[in-house]
Design a protein around this motif. Sequence first.
Motif: not given
Length: 214
Positions: A38-43, A49-52
């Motif tokens: 979230f810090a890199e790419r925003g909400y 899927k990215d997080v997983a």
Amino acid sequence: MTKQEAAGVKRPSPREVRRQQRIELSREQMLETAEELFAERGYYGTSLKDVAERCEFSVGSIYSFFDSKDALYLAVLMRRGSGQRAEMDRLAAAGTPAGERLAAMVKAELELRRKYPAWGRLQARMTKIGGLAAADVPEAYQDFHREIVDLLAGVIADGQRAGTIRPGDPPALARLCCALIDGFTLMDPMVGDEPEGLNAEEFLAFVRETFTPR
């Protein structure tokens, strides 16, 4: 016999304790990974899927802890909040002059953001454009931020009554103080994206001179 045993409450087995520890570690890993993304790419630039994929879990495993991306996002935003609020409460209530309390609160916020740089960047970006009225800022976070602003405003009002802090509307000055912290966070090479910027001591000196003019 323990108090739990005397009360008829069974102690968890070592296997159950290990299982609960694994669950808690998995949740923390998800939060750490989501905080970074979230810090890199925003909400909007971050998906479950990215997080997983980054933390090597399935998307389904994330849903076992969080009902939605919104719930995960709010958990990331608020995960440092209880400690932050408790420290701000303590500093605001200290018996020192208001100017010293204000500087101590600003310093504590900077130290927290440096300790958790991804979280610090995320906090700064929440308010730098559009303010907290933006529809995509969770209401619980808005309430939490207002509590921090209110604490700062109370200290500023104390200083104004003592004649040690510049005149002006305390809530407006408190919001200005928060905006300065956010701006510094994004300039800070230890937290933000810019390669250079004021160091923390220079920034604190600037805050003191701005709010407690001689």
